[in-house]
Design a protein around this motif. Structure first.
Motif, PDB file in Angstrom:
ATOM      1  N   GLU A 256       0.782  -1.274   0.006  1.00  0.00           N
ATOM      2  CA  GLU A 256      -0.109  -0.026   0.066  1.00  0.00           C
ATOM      3  C   GLU A 256       0.940   1.280  -0.162  1.00  0.00           C
ATOM      4  N   ALA A 257       1.924   1.178   0.734  1.00  0.00           N
ATOM      5  CA  ALA A 257       2.888   2.468   0.844  1.00  0.00           C
ATOM      6  C   ALA A 257       3.495   2.561  -0.557  1.00  0.00           C
ATOM      7  N   GLN A 258       3.665   1.607  -1.143  1.00  0.00           N
ATOM      8  CA  GLN A 258       4.420   1.538  -2.636  1.00  0.00           C
ATOM      9  C   GLN A 258       3.539   1.941  -3.555  1.00  0.00           C
ATOM     10  N   ALA A 259       2.193   1.973  -3.415  1.00  0.00           N
ATOM     11  CA  ALA A 259       1.277   2.234  -4.549  1.00  0.00           C
ATOM     12  C   ALA A 259       0.990   3.851  -4.404  1.00  0.00           C
ATOM     13  N   LEU A 260       1.128   4.226  -2.899  1.00  0.00           N
ATOM     14  CA  LEU A 260       0.631   5.629  -2.708  1.00  0.00           C
ATOM     15  C   LEU A 260       1.944   6.442  -3.056  1.00  0.00           C
ATOM     16  N   ALA A 261       3.298   5.935  -2.560  1.00  0.00           N
ATOM     17  CA  ALA A 261       4.788   6.341  -3.134  1.00  0.00           C
ATOM     18  C   ALA A 261       4.772   6.641  -4.659  1.00  0.00           C
ATOM     19  N   ARG A 262       3.868   5.677  -5.367  1.00  0.00           N
ATOM     20  CA  ARG A 262       4.107   5.747  -7.015  1.00  0.00           C
ATOM     21  C   ARG A 262       3.309   6.865  -7.579  1.00  0.00           C
ATOM     22  N   GLY A 263       2.103   6.904  -6.869  1.00  0.00           N
ATOM     23  CA  GLY A 263       1.535   8.112  -7.192  1.00  0.00           C
ATOM     24  C   GLY A 263       2.126   9.635  -6.641  1.00  0.00           C
ATOM     25  N   VAL A 264       2.533   9.483  -5.717  1.00  0.00           N
ATOM     26  CA  VAL A 264       3.555  10.750  -5.415  1.00  0.00           C
ATOM     27  C   VAL A 264       4.809  11.079  -6.284  1.00  0.00           C
ATOM     28  N   ALA A 265       5.416   9.943  -6.784  1.00  0.00           N
ATOM     29  CA  ALA A 265       6.533   9.872  -7.834  1.00  0.00           C
ATOM     30  C   ALA A 265       5.627  10.582  -9.132  1.00  0.00           C
ATOM     31  N   GLU A 266       4.581  10.080  -9.380  1.00  0.00           N
ATOM     32  CA  GLU A 266       4.183  10.540 -10.934  1.00  0.00           C
ATOM     33  C   GLU A 266       3.802  12.013 -10.614  1.00  0.00           C
ATOM     34  N   LEU A 267       3.405  12.689  -9.627  1.00  0.00           N
ATOM     35  CA  LEU A 267       3.441  13.998  -9.650  1.00  0.00           C
ATOM     36  C   LEU A 267       4.685  14.767  -9.691  1.00  0.00           C
ATOM     37  N   SER A 268       5.817  14.006  -8.933  1.00  0.00           N
ATOM     38  CA  SER A 268       7.096  14.890  -8.976  1.00  0.00           C
ATOM     39  C   SER A 268       7.786  14.731 -10.390  1.00  0.00           C
TER      40      SER A 268
END
Length: 349
Positions: A256-268
């Motif tokens: 779950e943390a990886q999926a959320l981190a992937r969304g934050v990384a897409e924004l970056s």
């Protein structure tokens, strides 16, 4: 006594005709053997586990149903933003990580500086940070529409930025460079990359097939065919495996943390301010921020990546600001189960 009468010698042509006449035979019709027909339909294979621990029986067992039909189809992958439970568990191959994880990490960590584009817009007279943000904000939904992996998106951005360092690009050709970079990245990662006709259709017929193919050759030549860049996607998966192997998080919490981190990384990826950070630094900071947003009891160990404390805090601060500004967009990018658990801490509001 009867003696044979004299015979005249036979010519070679007549002798050959006589020999061929003797060899001619009538065709013989072969008798057909009766075809055996199966009286009963084929029975399915026995799906019960086979004795032994070789693991071969696992190949014949059907994976558990995820609750929706056709979830693995490309169309479904384009609409769904998170894999099912069975697919998530398959992503954590801990045995392969134990064998090759640290070696792959050391290799990619040593090479990420060579592929890291710094100040890609410094020599661009027409391409600005705003136009880059607009292009990548358009490419992110495109990659989701085609059902492409996050690795393809990361390679697309890396190819785009590295080419911008080498060659000035006109403003009216910037979109063509974006779809060309996407095509090059998909050819490396995807089993079925998008067709050129599909990519040109996204540009509303503004470019021709020949223009895209010519630009593809130019990009490959400028980058010297050096395309295997370490990406944020790789480091996210590595740190997720590492924390599960070290028993710092449960498998469900880490995924779950990886999926959320992937969304934050897409924004970056769309923000030019984050091009100064290496992929490994961005990956571990995105995971640390995801742990805060999910309020996990055991947050990410920032020392796992070996980065300076000053760089970690600087990157985390900018990511917090990015999430605070684009919180609505981030929630639309996340799966429903993570969206319900995710909350913005007071420091992120």
């Amino acid at each position: 006594m009867v003696t044979p009468g004299p015979t005249s010698p036979m010519s070679p042509a007549a002798w050959a005709g006589r020999r061929d006449a003797r060899n001619l035979r009538a065709p013989v019709k072969k008798s057909r053997r009766p075809r055996l027909r199966r009286k009963q339909p084929l029975q399915p294979l026995n799906t019960s586990p086979l004795p032994g621990d070789s693991g071969v029986c696992d190949l014949f067992e059907s994976p558990p149903s995820s609750g929706s039909d056709g979830a693995d189809s490309p169309a479904a992958r384009g609409c769904s933003h998170a894999p099912g439970a069975a697919q998530q568990l398959a992503q954590l191959d801990l045995q392969t990580f134990r064998d090759y994880g640290q070696s792959c990490y050391a290799f990619c960590k040593a090479r990420e500086g060579h592929f890291h584009p710094r100040e890609s817009l410094a020599l661009q007279p027409q391409v600005t940070a705003e136009s880059r943000c607009k292009l990548l904000s358009w490419l992110i939904p495109v990659h989701r529409q085609f059902g492409l992996s996050f690795e393809s998106l990361c390679l697309t951005v890396n190819t785009l930025d590295r080419f911008l360092i080498t060659t000035p690009v006109a403003a009216d050709c910037f979109q063509l460079l974006g779809v060309t970079s996407l095509l090059i990245a998909c050819k490396q990662v995807e089993v079925h990359p998008p067709r050129v006709k599909q990519l040109l259709a996204l540009c509303c017929g503004a470019f021709s097939r020949q223009q895209l193919c010519n630009l593809e050759c130019i990009v490959l030549h400028k980058l010297h065919f050096s395309l295997g860049a370490p990406t944020i996607s790789f480091f996210l998966e590595h740190f997720t495996h590492a924390r599960v192997e070290a028993r710092q998080a449960e498998v469900s919490e880490a995924l779950e943390a990886q999926a959320l981190a992937r969304g934050v990384a897409e924004l970056s990826l769309a923000d030019y301010a984050f091009t100064s950070y290496t992929p490994s630094l961005l990956a571990i900071c995105c995971l640390a921020l995801a742990d805060r947003m999910l309020q996990l009891p055991r947050p990410m160990d920032l020392s796992l990546g070996g980065h300076p404390e000053e760089a970690l805090q600087d990157c985390l601060g900018k990511l917090q600001l990015l999430v605070a500004i684009n919180g609505t967009s981030l929630t639309h990018m996340l799966p429903l189960q993570i969206r319900e658990k995710c909350c913005l801490s007071p420091s992120l509001k």
